[in-house]
Design an enzyme around this catalytic site. Structure first.
Site, PDB file in Angstrom:
ATOM      1  N   HIS A  29       9.323  -1.513 -11.747  1.00 37.17           N
ATOM      2  CA  HIS A  29       8.448  -0.690 -10.898  1.00 37.17           C
ATOM      3  C   HIS A  29       7.342  -1.544 -10.271  1.00 37.17           C
ATOM      4  O   HIS A  29       6.950  -1.306  -9.120  1.00 37.17           O
ATOM      5  CB  HIS A  29       7.878   0.464 -11.715  1.00 37.17           C
ATOM      6  CG  HIS A  29       8.936   1.381 -12.221  1.00 37.17           C
ATOM      7  ND1 HIS A  29       9.559   2.316 -11.412  1.00 37.17           N
ATOM      8  CD2 HIS A  29       9.529   1.477 -13.440  1.00 37.17           C
ATOM      9  CE1 HIS A  29      10.471   2.956 -12.114  1.00 37.17           C
ATOM     10  NE2 HIS A  29      10.477   2.469 -13.344  1.00 37.17           N
ATOM     11  N   ASP A  35       6.383  -4.876  -3.513  1.00 33.06           N
ATOM     12  CA  ASP A  35       7.111  -5.221  -2.292  1.00 33.06           C
ATOM     13  C   ASP A  35       6.439  -4.487  -1.129  1.00 33.06           C
ATOM     14  O   ASP A  35       6.694  -3.318  -0.868  1.00 33.06           O
ATOM     15  CB  ASP A  35       8.581  -4.785  -2.428  1.00 33.06           C
ATOM     16  CG  ASP A  35       9.437  -5.159  -1.222  1.00 33.06           C
ATOM     17  OD1 ASP A  35       8.869  -5.426  -0.137  1.00 33.06           O
ATOM     18  OD2 ASP A  35      10.670  -5.163  -1.359  1.00 33.06           O
ATOM     19  N   ARG A  38       8.640  -2.837   1.631  1.00 30.68           N
ATOM     20  CA  ARG A  38       9.251  -1.594   1.166  1.00 30.68           C
ATOM     21  C   ARG A  38       8.235  -0.461   1.104  1.00 30.68           C
ATOM     22  O   ARG A  38       8.403   0.594   1.733  1.00 30.68           O
ATOM     23  CB  ARG A  38       9.869  -1.814  -0.219  1.00 30.68           C
ATOM     24  CG  ARG A  38      10.225  -0.536  -0.975  1.00 30.68           C
ATOM     25  CD  ARG A  38      10.372  -0.844  -2.459  1.00 30.68           C
ATOM     26  NE  ARG A  38      10.693   0.330  -3.243  1.00 30.68           N
ATOM     27  CZ  ARG A  38       9.799   1.137  -3.792  1.00 30.68           C
ATOM     28  NH1 ARG A  38       8.489   0.898  -3.605  1.00 30.68           N
ATOM     29  NH2 ARG A  38      10.179   2.179  -4.508  1.00 30.68           N
ATOM     30  N   GLY A  62      15.121  10.448  -7.508  1.00 36.47           N
ATOM     31  CA  GLY A  62      14.863   9.185  -8.186  1.00 36.47           C
ATOM     32  C   GLY A  62      13.431   8.761  -7.960  1.00 36.47           C
ATOM     33  O   GLY A  62      13.147   7.681  -7.440  1.00 36.47           O
ATOM     34  N   GLU A  84      13.230  12.618 -11.711  1.00 37.72           N
ATOM     35  CA  GLU A  84      13.418  11.275 -12.266  1.00 37.72           C
ATOM     36  C   GLU A  84      14.100  11.365 -13.620  1.00 37.72           C
ATOM     37  O   GLU A  84      13.639  12.094 -14.509  1.00 37.72           O
ATOM     38  CB  GLU A  84      12.065  10.561 -12.411  1.00 37.72           C
ATOM     39  CG  GLU A  84      12.099   9.231 -13.134  1.00 37.72           C
ATOM     40  CD  GLU A  84      13.072   8.241 -12.513  1.00 37.72           C
ATOM     41  OE1 GLU A  84      13.813   7.602 -13.279  1.00 37.72           O
ATOM     42  OE2 GLU A  84      13.088   8.118 -11.265  1.00 37.72           O
ATOM     43  N   GLU A 127      14.129   6.504  -2.263  1.00 38.57           N
ATOM     44  CA  GLU A 127      14.339   5.071  -2.110  1.00 38.57           C
ATOM     45  C   GLU A 127      15.536   4.752  -2.991  1.00 38.57           C
ATOM     46  O   GLU A 127      15.393   4.433  -4.164  1.00 38.57           O
ATOM     47  CB  GLU A 127      13.087   4.291  -2.528  1.00 38.57           C
ATOM     48  CG  GLU A 127      13.108   2.844  -2.045  1.00 38.57           C
ATOM     49  CD  GLU A 127      13.866   1.925  -2.963  1.00 38.57           C
ATOM     50  OE1 GLU A 127      15.130   1.919  -2.902  1.00 38.57           O
ATOM     51  OE2 GLU A 127      13.219   1.206  -3.733  1.00 38.57           O
ATOM     52  N   GLU A 136      24.337   0.096  -7.493  1.00 38.69           N
ATOM     53  CA  GLU A 136      23.703   1.142  -8.302  1.00 38.69           C
ATOM     54  C   GLU A 136      24.176   2.539  -7.920  1.00 38.69           C
ATOM     55  O   GLU A 136      23.971   3.489  -8.660  1.00 38.69           O
ATOM     56  CB  GLU A 136      22.168   1.098  -8.261  1.00 38.69           C
ATOM     57  CG  GLU A 136      21.580  -0.153  -8.897  1.00 38.69           C
ATOM     58  CD  GLU A 136      20.065  -0.150  -8.897  1.00 38.69           C
ATOM     59  OE1 GLU A 136      19.456   0.647  -8.129  1.00 38.69           O
ATOM     60  OE2 GLU A 136      19.481  -0.917  -9.668  1.00 38.69           O
ATOM     61  N   HIS A 287      12.166  -7.422  -2.001  1.00 38.42           N
ATOM     62  CA  HIS A 287      12.721  -7.686  -3.328  1.00 38.42           C
ATOM     63  C   HIS A 287      14.244  -7.593  -3.336  1.00 38.42           C
ATOM     64  O   HIS A 287      14.890  -8.061  -4.278  1.00 38.42           O
ATOM     65  CB  HIS A 287      12.114  -6.731  -4.367  1.00 38.42           C
ATOM     66  CG  HIS A 287      12.668  -5.345  -4.348  1.00 38.42           C
ATOM     67  ND1 HIS A 287      12.297  -4.403  -3.415  1.00 38.42           N
ATOM     68  CD2 HIS A 287      13.581  -4.742  -5.151  1.00 38.42           C
ATOM     69  CE1 HIS A 287      12.955  -3.280  -3.653  1.00 38.42           C
ATOM     70  NE2 HIS A 287      13.733  -3.456  -4.694  1.00 38.42           N
TER      71      HIS A 287
END
Length: 359
Positions: A29, A35, A38, A62, A84, A127, A136, A287
């Site tokens: 995180h 970043d 982002r 998420g 989450e 994201e 992922e 990243h």
């Protein structure tokens, strides 16, 4: 010749457990929020969509630490459901309370496939991007949320994604391969016989996540796929393919391809002012860096040498959350070649269940 045990597929519940556990630590995180490309792009996209978010109900798929959910509340959202699945949800709740947003941001612990919301939503923000965009496999969760919870005509942030490929010449790899020929001059021991072993180790079938220098890119990147988040299906993601063609800038040796992505945020008030989050080597580093695919043997090119082919991306058989990339390519007049790449899984659980093929 080495002999390795056949890889065995991890069951989906174990795959998901490993995935969500990886998001329970602070490090990942910290990396994402630090970043600036982002986080600043998401913040700008959300805040400039304030008219579209004002008094609306938002779903953050998420949500992680909840930073995007808070951005949405700051932009005027009436209610934000921050879903989450990992234990970082506990920290998200603390962050929401610390920012006095608990009346508008509700953190819900669970996967978006399992949770039940009290109402439909008008906006989805997420994201979801992984390395090479699809690693992922979180986009499947966004698609599920869209189909189940988003009202017709609702807004998705980001709304589109694009994938690009370019031939590159990585001098570091060639230097590492040549290193074994220099040992004798330095130490009096001839280790040139290590070169074949080094090539197997370095120029393998792994998707290498690293930063590509602009000067190592040998042609204008070619877009080979585009995803509309309003219509793409999970079935389409099972085999995402597209063709590419480009012409080289000058004389060099192509020893890899780099794959990167962009995501696009619409501007509800001005469709011409789309905001772009790019992971291109020509843009500030993120990243995500780039996905580098090393070829078995370099190919010499010169000015205007054509490089063309087809890319296919699909889930790994061992773990559906891991992406595989197959590239069929032709350089100049050489014969067509192909190679399949995947991101290695070095988790303790995966190594316990899977053999490592070094043949």
């Amino acid at each position: 010749m080495s002999h390795a045990a056949k890889k065995r597929k991890l069951d989906k519940s174990r795959q998901d457990s490993l995935y969500f556990d990886s998001y329970s630590d602070v490090t990942i995180h910290e990396e994402m929020i630090a970043d600036r490309v982002r986080t600043s792009t998401y913040r700008a996209a959300i805040l400039r969509s304030s008219e579209a978010l004002r008094d609306k109900v938002v779903l953050d798929v998420g949500a992680g630490t909840g930073v995007l959910s808070i951005f949405c509340a700051q932009a005027g959202a009436k209610k934000v459901y921050a879903v989450e699945a990992s234990s970082i949800a506990e920290q998200a709740e603390r962050i929401v309370r610390h920012n006095h947003m608990e009346d508008r941001v509700e953190v819900i612990r669970g996967t978006v496939e399992e949770v039940e919301l009290p109402q439909q939503v008008e906006v989805i923000v997420s994201e979801w991007m992984g390395y090479a965009l699809l690693h992922e496999s979180m986009l499947n969760s966004v698609i599920h949320a869209r189909d189940k919870w988003l009202k017709p005509g609702g807004l998705i942030l980001p709304s589109r994604a694009e994938l690009y490929i370019a031939p590159v010449s990585d001098p570091v790899v060639e230097d590492r391969l040549h290193f074994w020929y220099t040992v004798k001059d330095q130490y009096g021991v001839d280790m040139s016989c290590m070169s074949d072993f080094a090539r197997k180790c370095i120029v393998n079938s792994d998707i290498t996540v690293s930063s590509v220098h602009v000067e190592d890119v040998l042609a204008h990147p070619a877009r080979f796929a585009e995803l509309d988040l309003g219509s793409v299906t999970a079935e389409e993601l099972r085999s995402l393919r597209g063709r590419f063609a480009c012409a080289c800038f000058g004389s060099a040796a192509v020893n890899a391809f780099c794959v990167y992505f962009t995501v696009l945020f619409p501007c509800p008030d001005n469709k011409a002012q789309t905001l772009v989050l790019s992971t291109s080597p020509f843009k500030p580093e993120t990243h995500w860096k780039q996905a580098v695919l090393y070829l078995d043997a370099p190919a010499e090119v010169e000015q205007d040498t054509p490089v063309s082919g087809e890319v296919c991306m699909y889930p790994s058989e061992e773990s559906s959350r891991h992406v595989c990339i197959r590239v069929e390519y032709c350089v100049g007049g050489q014969k067509k070649r192909s190679k399949t790449f995947s991101i290695p899984d070095w988790s303790a659980d995966a190594q316990a269940q899977c053999g490592i093929d070094t043949s």
